[in-house]
Design a protein around this motif. Structure first.
Motif, PDB file in Angstrom:
ATOM      1  N   ARG A 262       9.635   1.176  17.171  1.00  0.00           N
ATOM      2  CA  ARG A 262       9.767  -0.024  16.346  1.00  0.00           C
ATOM      3  C   ARG A 262       8.956  -1.130  16.993  1.00  0.00           C
ATOM      4  O   ARG A 262       8.678  -1.084  18.194  1.00  0.00           O
ATOM      5  N   GLY A 263       8.545  -2.100  16.189  1.00  0.00           N
ATOM      6  CA  GLY A 263       7.760  -3.188  16.739  1.00  0.00           C
ATOM      7  C   GLY A 263       7.234  -4.093  15.647  1.00  0.00           C
ATOM      8  O   GLY A 263       7.796  -4.173  14.555  1.00  0.00           O
ATOM      9  N   VAL A 264       6.109  -4.758  15.941  1.00  0.00           N
ATOM     10  CA  VAL A 264       5.515  -5.728  15.041  1.00  0.00           C
ATOM     11  C   VAL A 264       4.015  -5.464  14.961  1.00  0.00           C
ATOM     12  O   VAL A 264       3.376  -5.173  15.972  1.00  0.00           O
ATOM     13  N   CYS A 265       3.464  -5.553  13.757  1.00  0.00           N
ATOM     14  CA  CYS A 265       2.016  -5.477  13.580  1.00  0.00           C
ATOM     15  C   CYS A 265       1.542  -6.785  12.966  1.00  0.00           C
ATOM     16  O   CYS A 265       2.297  -7.460  12.275  1.00  0.00           O
ATOM     17  N   TRP A 266       0.297  -7.161  13.267  1.00  0.00           N
ATOM     18  CA  TRP A 266      -0.230  -8.422  12.761  1.00  0.00           C
ATOM     19  C   TRP A 266      -1.721  -8.317  12.492  1.00  0.00           C
ATOM     20  O   TRP A 266      -2.414  -7.482  13.043  1.00  0.00           O
TER      21      TRP A 266
ATOM     22  N   TYR B  64      -2.355 -15.792  10.834  1.00  0.00           N
ATOM     23  CA  TYR B  64      -2.001 -14.387  11.011  1.00  0.00           C
ATOM     24  C   TYR B  64      -0.797 -14.041  10.134  1.00  0.00           C
ATOM     25  O   TYR B  64       0.062 -14.886   9.898  1.00  0.00           O
ATOM     26  N   TYR B  65      -0.749 -12.805   9.697  1.00  0.00           N
ATOM     27  CA  TYR B  65       0.379 -12.270   8.936  1.00  0.00           C
ATOM     28  C   TYR B  65       1.046 -11.226   9.807  1.00  0.00           C
ATOM     29  O   TYR B  65       0.382 -10.446  10.495  1.00  0.00           O
ATOM     30  N   VAL B  66       2.371 -11.205   9.784  1.00  0.00           N
ATOM     31  CA  VAL B  66       3.156 -10.374  10.687  1.00  0.00           C
ATOM     32  C   VAL B  66       4.165  -9.561   9.892  1.00  0.00           C
ATOM     33  O   VAL B  66       4.764 -10.059   8.937  1.00  0.00           O
ATOM     34  N   ARG B  67       4.347  -8.294  10.286  1.00  0.00           N
ATOM     35  CA  ARG B  67       5.390  -7.448   9.681  1.00  0.00           C
ATOM     36  C   ARG B  67       6.033  -6.592  10.763  1.00  0.00           C
ATOM     37  O   ARG B  67       5.341  -6.026  11.619  1.00  0.00           O
ATOM     38  N   ALA B  68       7.331  -6.492  10.708  1.00  0.00           N
ATOM     39  CA  ALA B  68       8.038  -5.552  11.566  1.00  0.00           C
ATOM     40  C   ALA B  68       7.815  -4.146  11.011  1.00  0.00           C
ATOM     41  O   ALA B  68       7.588  -3.963   9.820  1.00  0.00           O
ATOM     42  N   TYR B  69       7.861  -3.152  11.895  1.00  0.00           N
ATOM     43  CA  TYR B  69       7.714  -1.772  11.447  1.00  0.00           C
ATOM     44  C   TYR B  69       8.662  -0.861  12.217  1.00  0.00           C
ATOM     45  O   TYR B  69       9.148  -1.211  13.292  1.00  0.00           O
ATOM     46  N   ALA B  70       8.908   0.291  11.654  1.00  0.00           N
ATOM     47  CA  ALA B  70       9.671   1.343  12.328  1.00  0.00           C
ATOM     48  C   ALA B  70       9.082   2.683  11.931  1.00  0.00           C
ATOM     49  O   ALA B  70       8.728   2.897  10.772  1.00  0.00           O
ATOM     50  N   THR B  71       8.949   3.564  12.901  1.00  0.00           N
ATOM     51  CA  THR B  71       8.446   4.917  12.651  1.00  0.00           C
ATOM     52  C   THR B  71       9.546   5.912  12.983  1.00  0.00           C
ATOM     53  O   THR B  71      10.204   5.792  14.019  1.00  0.00           O
ATOM     54  N   ASN B  72       9.762   6.874  12.077  1.00  0.00           N
ATOM     55  CA  ASN B  72      10.721   7.937  12.352  1.00  0.00           C
ATOM     56  C   ASN B  72      10.097   9.270  11.909  1.00  0.00           C
ATOM     57  O   ASN B  72       8.910   9.323  11.611  1.00  0.00           O
ATOM     58  N   ALA B  73      10.890  10.312  11.852  1.00  0.00           N
ATOM     59  CA  ALA B  73      10.379  11.641  11.524  1.00  0.00           C
ATOM     60  C   ALA B  73       9.775  11.720  10.124  1.00  0.00           C
ATOM     61  O   ALA B  73       8.963  12.604   9.854  1.00  0.00           O
ATOM     62  N   THR B  74      10.135  10.813   9.237  1.00  0.00           N
ATOM     63  CA  THR B  74       9.631  10.877   7.858  1.00  0.00           C
ATOM     64  C   THR B  74       8.458   9.947   7.591  1.00  0.00           C
ATOM     65  O   THR B  74       7.881   9.977   6.521  1.00  0.00           O
ATOM     66  N   GLY B  75       8.110   9.061   8.544  1.00  0.00           N
ATOM     67  CA  GLY B  75       6.958   8.179   8.337  1.00  0.00           C
ATOM     68  C   GLY B  75       7.156   6.819   8.968  1.00  0.00           C
ATOM     69  O   GLY B  75       8.068   6.595   9.757  1.00  0.00           O
ATOM     70  N   THR B  76       6.270   5.896   8.601  1.00  0.00           N
ATOM     71  CA  THR B  76       6.341   4.516   9.078  1.00  0.00           C
ATOM     72  C   THR B  76       6.722   3.608   7.924  1.00  0.00           C
ATOM     73  O   THR B  76       6.179   3.721   6.829  1.00  0.00           O
ATOM     74  N   TYR B  77       7.654   2.710   8.200  1.00  0.00           N
ATOM     75  CA  TYR B  77       8.165   1.778   7.195  1.00  0.00           C
ATOM     76  C   TYR B  77       7.933   0.364   7.680  1.00  0.00           C
ATOM     77  O   TYR B  77       7.996   0.102   8.887  1.00  0.00           O
ATOM     78  N   TYR B  78       7.679  -0.558   6.756  1.00  0.00           N
ATOM     79  CA  TYR B  78       7.362  -1.936   7.094  1.00  0.00           C
ATOM     80  C   TYR B  78       8.356  -2.912   6.482  1.00  0.00           C
ATOM     81  O   TYR B  78       8.873  -2.679   5.408  1.00  0.00           O
ATOM     82  N   GLY B  79       8.553  -4.024   7.177  1.00  0.00           N
ATOM     83  CA  GLY B  79       9.384  -5.098   6.666  1.00  0.00           C
ATOM     84  C   GLY B  79       8.605  -6.005   5.743  1.00  0.00           C
ATOM     85  O   GLY B  79       7.431  -5.767   5.462  1.00  0.00           O
ATOM     86  N   ASN B  80       9.270  -7.046   5.294  1.00  0.00           N
ATOM     87  CA  ASN B  80       8.650  -8.000   4.378  1.00  0.00           C
ATOM     88  C   ASN B  80       7.632  -8.870   5.091  1.00  0.00           C
ATOM     89  O   ASN B  80       7.597  -8.957   6.293  1.00  0.00           O
TER      90      ASN B  80
END
Length: 87
Positions: A32-36, A71-87
């Motif tokens: 989990r983390g943040v991308c920008w 800059y635009y920022v989104r939280a993310y999480a990766t699990n066994a089914t893929g990567t998901y992003y926040g708003n």
């Protein structure tokens, strides 16, 4: 569900951003983390920083930012089914 929190502690070259993973989409997050980015929908292909695994609240320090740049920022999480992003 992943929520990107408000960016706080902003300086000309850094910022602190947090997120909250409240549901694991069927598999526990392994990262989990943040991308920008300067684009409105950053992904892991852009700059990103990770902060552990699992659900819950986390925080990341973004560094090396360019002063005067939006800059635009989104939280993310990766699990066994893929990567998901926040708003």
């Amino acid at each position: 569900m992943i929520v990107t929190s408000v960016v706080d502690v902003v300086t000309p070259i850094s910022a602190t951003c947090s997120g909250n993973i409240t549901a694991d989409e069927g598999s526990a997050p392994t990262e989990r983390g943040v991308c920008w980015s300067t684009s409105q929908t950053p992904t892991l292909s852009d700059s990103h920083i990770s902060n552990g695994s699992g659900t819950g609240i986390f925080s990341c320090n973004l560094t090396g930012l360019t002063p005067g740049t939006t800059y635009y920022v989104r939280a993310y999480a990766t699990n066994a089914t893929g990567t998901y992003y926040g708003n």
